[in-house]
Design a protein around this motif. Structure first.
Motif, PDB file in Angstrom:
ATOM      1  N   TYR A   1      -3.382  -4.363  -2.693  1.00 52.82           N
ATOM      2  CA  TYR A   1      -3.157  -2.923  -2.799  1.00 52.82           C
ATOM      3  C   TYR A   1      -4.489  -2.234  -2.528  1.00 52.82           C
ATOM      4  O   TYR A   1      -5.456  -2.438  -3.256  1.00 52.82           O
ATOM      5  CB  TYR A   1      -2.623  -2.590  -4.187  1.00 52.82           C
ATOM      6  CG  TYR A   1      -2.358  -1.134  -4.460  1.00 52.82           C
ATOM      7  CD1 TYR A   1      -1.481  -0.390  -3.678  1.00 52.82           C
ATOM      8  CD2 TYR A   1      -2.983  -0.498  -5.535  1.00 52.82           C
ATOM      9  CE1 TYR A   1      -1.227   0.947  -3.953  1.00 52.82           C
ATOM     10  CE2 TYR A   1      -2.737   0.839  -5.815  1.00 52.82           C
ATOM     11  CZ  TYR A   1      -1.860   1.556  -5.030  1.00 52.82           C
ATOM     12  OH  TYR A   1      -1.607   2.878  -5.299  1.00 52.82           O
TER      13      TYR A   1
ATOM     14  N   ASN B   1       0.817  -1.220   0.000  1.00 54.63           N
ATOM     15  CA  ASN B   1       0.000   0.000   0.000  1.00 54.63           C
ATOM     16  C   ASN B   1       0.851   1.270   0.000  1.00 54.63           C
ATOM     17  O   ASN B   1       0.677   2.158   0.838  1.00 54.63           O
ATOM     18  CB  ASN B   1      -0.959   0.008   1.206  1.00 54.63           C
ATOM     19  CG  ASN B   1      -1.980  -1.101   1.134  1.00 54.63           C
ATOM     20  OD1 ASN B   1      -2.420  -1.482   0.048  1.00 54.63           O
ATOM     21  ND2 ASN B   1      -2.355  -1.649   2.267  1.00 54.63           N
TER      22      ASN B   1
ATOM     23  N   HIS C   1      -6.631   1.711 -14.456  1.00 54.90           N
ATOM     24  CA  HIS C   1      -6.878   0.441 -13.772  1.00 54.90           C
ATOM     25  C   HIS C   1      -7.232  -0.675 -14.749  1.00 54.90           C
ATOM     26  O   HIS C   1      -7.066  -1.862 -14.417  1.00 54.90           O
ATOM     27  CB  HIS C   1      -7.982   0.614 -12.736  1.00 54.90           C
ATOM     28  CG  HIS C   1      -7.574   1.440 -11.555  1.00 54.90           C
ATOM     29  ND1 HIS C   1      -8.482   1.946 -10.639  1.00 54.90           N
ATOM     30  CD2 HIS C   1      -6.354   1.866 -11.137  1.00 54.90           C
ATOM     31  CE1 HIS C   1      -7.821   2.643  -9.727  1.00 54.90           C
ATOM     32  NE2 HIS C   1      -6.539   2.608 -10.003  1.00 54.90           N
TER      33      HIS C   1
ATOM     34  N   PHE D   1      -0.618   7.323  -7.856  1.00 57.03           N
ATOM     35  CA  PHE D   1      -0.764   7.166  -6.407  1.00 57.03           C
ATOM     36  C   PHE D   1      -1.467   8.350  -5.746  1.00 57.03           C
ATOM     37  O   PHE D   1      -2.386   8.144  -4.935  1.00 57.03           O
ATOM     38  CB  PHE D   1       0.589   6.903  -5.743  1.00 57.03           C
ATOM     39  CG  PHE D   1       0.469   6.579  -4.282  1.00 57.03           C
ATOM     40  CD1 PHE D   1       0.064   5.331  -3.863  1.00 57.03           C
ATOM     41  CD2 PHE D   1       0.737   7.543  -3.316  1.00 57.03           C
ATOM     42  CE1 PHE D   1      -0.070   5.028  -2.507  1.00 57.03           C
ATOM     43  CE2 PHE D   1       0.612   7.258  -1.964  1.00 57.03           C
ATOM     44  CZ  PHE D   1       0.203   5.996  -1.566  1.00 57.03           C
TER      45      PHE D   1
ATOM     46  N   TYR E   1      -5.658   0.721  -2.874  1.00 53.46           N
ATOM     47  CA  TYR E   1      -6.146   1.881  -3.629  1.00 53.46           C
ATOM     48  C   TYR E   1      -6.600   1.557  -5.044  1.00 53.46           C
ATOM     49  O   TYR E   1      -6.994   2.453  -5.783  1.00 53.46           O
ATOM     50  CB  TYR E   1      -5.053   2.956  -3.677  1.00 53.46           C
ATOM     51  CG  TYR E   1      -4.620   3.415  -2.314  1.00 53.46           C
ATOM     52  CD1 TYR E   1      -5.538   3.966  -1.419  1.00 53.46           C
ATOM     53  CD2 TYR E   1      -3.303   3.279  -1.900  1.00 53.46           C
ATOM     54  CE1 TYR E   1      -5.146   4.390  -0.158  1.00 53.46           C
ATOM     55  CE2 TYR E   1      -2.900   3.701  -0.628  1.00 53.46           C
ATOM     56  CZ  TYR E   1      -3.834   4.255   0.224  1.00 53.46           C
ATOM     57  OH  TYR E   1      -3.444   4.668   1.487  1.00 53.46           O
TER      58      TYR E   1
ATOM     59  N   GLU F   1      -5.142   8.059  -6.636  1.00 49.75           N
ATOM     60  CA  GLU F   1      -5.774   6.911  -5.969  1.00 49.75           C
ATOM     61  C   GLU F   1      -5.973   7.212  -4.488  1.00 49.75           C
ATOM     62  O   GLU F   1      -7.023   6.890  -3.916  1.00 49.75           O
ATOM     63  CB  GLU F   1      -4.910   5.665  -6.161  1.00 49.75           C
ATOM     64  CG  GLU F   1      -4.957   5.112  -7.568  1.00 49.75           C
ATOM     65  CD  GLU F   1      -3.931   4.030  -7.812  1.00 49.75           C
ATOM     66  OE1 GLU F   1      -4.182   3.190  -8.704  1.00 49.75           O
ATOM     67  OE2 GLU F   1      -2.885   4.011  -7.135  1.00 49.75           O
ATOM     68  N   ALA F   2      -4.976   7.825  -3.866  1.00 49.64           N
ATOM     69  CA  ALA F   2      -5.111   8.201  -2.457  1.00 49.64           C
ATOM     70  C   ALA F   2      -6.203   9.245  -2.271  1.00 49.64           C
ATOM     71  O   ALA F   2      -6.954   9.221  -1.288  1.00 49.64           O
ATOM     72  CB  ALA F   2      -3.785   8.728  -1.920  1.00 49.64           C
ATOM     73  N   SER F   3      -6.324  10.159  -3.231  1.00 45.20           N
ATOM     74  CA  SER F   3      -7.383  11.174  -3.158  1.00 45.20           C
ATOM     75  C   SER F   3      -8.759  10.528  -3.258  1.00 45.20           C
ATOM     76  O   SER F   3      -9.710  10.963  -2.590  1.00 45.20           O
ATOM     77  CB  SER F   3      -7.213  12.203  -4.280  1.00 45.20           C
ATOM     78  OG  SER F   3      -6.025  12.946  -4.117  1.00 45.20           O
ATOM     79  N   ARG F   4      -8.868   9.513  -4.083  1.00 50.09           N
ATOM     80  CA  ARG F   4     -10.143   8.799  -4.211  1.00 50.09           C
ATOM     81  C   ARG F   4     -10.499   8.109  -2.892  1.00 50.09           C
ATOM     82  O   ARG F   4     -11.657   8.059  -2.476  1.00 50.09           O
ATOM     83  CB  ARG F   4     -10.058   7.760  -5.334  1.00 50.09           C
ATOM     84  CG  ARG F   4     -11.374   7.015  -5.604  1.00 50.09           C
ATOM     85  CD  ARG F   4     -12.327   7.869  -6.396  1.00 50.09           C
ATOM     86  NE  ARG F   4     -13.684   7.374  -6.384  1.00 50.09           N
ATOM     87  CZ  ARG F   4     -14.197   6.518  -7.279  1.00 50.09           C
ATOM     88  NH1 ARG F   4     -13.422   6.042  -8.231  1.00 50.09           N
ATOM     89  NH2 ARG F   4     -15.446   6.162  -7.216  1.00 50.09           N
ATOM     90  N   ALA F   5      -9.479   7.592  -2.209  1.00 52.43           N
ATOM     91  CA  ALA F   5      -9.708   6.840  -0.979  1.00 52.43           C
ATOM     92  C   ALA F   5      -9.987   7.729   0.222  1.00 52.43           C
ATOM     93  O   ALA F   5     -10.794   7.373   1.084  1.00 52.43           O
ATOM     94  CB  ALA F   5      -8.504   5.944  -0.687  1.00 52.43           C
ATOM     95  N   ARG F   6      -9.337   8.921   0.299  1.00 49.10           N
ATOM     96  CA  ARG F   6      -9.443   9.660   1.553  1.00 49.10           C
ATOM     97  C   ARG F   6      -9.518  11.182   1.421  1.00 49.10           C
ATOM     98  O   ARG F   6      -9.491  11.881   2.431  1.00 49.10           O
ATOM     99  CB  ARG F   6      -8.265   9.308   2.461  1.00 49.10           C
ATOM    100  CG  ARG F   6      -6.892   9.675   1.936  1.00 49.10           C
ATOM    101  CD  ARG F   6      -5.825   9.419   2.991  1.00 49.10           C
ATOM    102  NE  ARG F   6      -4.509   9.828   2.612  1.00 49.10           N
ATOM    103  CZ  ARG F   6      -3.543   9.019   2.210  1.00 49.10           C
ATOM    104  NH1 ARG F   6      -3.786   7.722   2.143  1.00 49.10           N
ATOM    105  NH2 ARG F   6      -2.354   9.485   1.892  1.00 49.10           N
TER     106      ARG F   6
END
Length: 207
Positions: free
Chosen positions: A204, A9, A189, A163, A206, A166-171
């Motif tokens: 992973y 991750n 993806h 990255f 994200y 993807e991190a922005s999408r998650a949090r």
């Protein structure tokens, strides 16, 4: 053989993906985060003194920092997925190669920290989120003008941008209100090399 020291991750997933896109041979050494602190294990410090991932080893050379690794691998692949031939696209390529870590990741990391602080972090959370929203709005407009970050073709700049987005999408609130960014995430993806990198790297969060 290129050895990738891969932390679960983490930013190092991008290195696996780029290697798959470039068709370069590599081996993966996996590391797990500490279950409580989420920090990298001390074993990584035996590879590089900072004890961070990603790190690669190749021909007796140790390369750290994702951007430096990306440039190293693109060079090893004869420039494939590197700077486009058009001058303005070259400048965009270089911008996003450095923007991903230099501008986008600091507020994302700040948001991660204040979220872990709970009540104590609440006063700073709105300010950091506004900073991220400003970035996301600008990136949304950038992808309204072209398919990929550097131009009309997929490049290593897109790998670097994966990255933080993807991190922005998650949090960090990236959702369907910014359809260009969501479409871009869905397209990366769906790439076969992305899926192959997931298979090599393990779980992973994200993707």
């Amino acid at each position: 053989m290129i050895i990738v020291h891969h932390l679960e991750n983490s930013r190092s997933q991008r290195v696996l993906w780029l290697l798959e896109e470039l068709g370069l041979d590599y081996d993966v050494r996996r590391y797990k985060r500490h279950p409580r602190t989420m920090l990298a294990p001390p074993e990584l410090a035996r590879v590089h003194p900072l004890g961070k991932a990603p790190v690669i080893e190749h021909g007796g050379i140790v390369v750290a920092e994702t951007g430096a690794i990306v440039e190293y691998l693109v060079d090893k692949a004869g420039g494939r997925l590197g700077p486009p031939p058009n001058r303005s696209d070259v400048l965009r390529y270089r911008h996003f190669l450095h923007y991903a870590e230099g501008s986008m990741m600091p507020p994302l990391f700040g948001l991660l920290v204040v979220n872990r602080l709970g009540f104590l972090g609440r006063p700073a959370k709105a300010t950091i989120q506004r900073m991220l929203d400003h970035h996301l709005d600008w990136l949304e407009s950038e992808l309204g003008a072209r398919d990929w970050f550097a131009g009309d073709e997929f490049t290593a700049a897109d790998v670097m941008m994966s990255f933080p987005l993807e991190a922005s999408r998650a949090r960090a609130g990236l959702d369907e209100r910014r359809p260009n960014l969501i479409d871009w995430l869905e397209r990366i993806h769906a790439r076969p090399a992305y899926g192959a990198a997931l298979a090599r790297g393990g779980p992973y969060a994200y993707a």
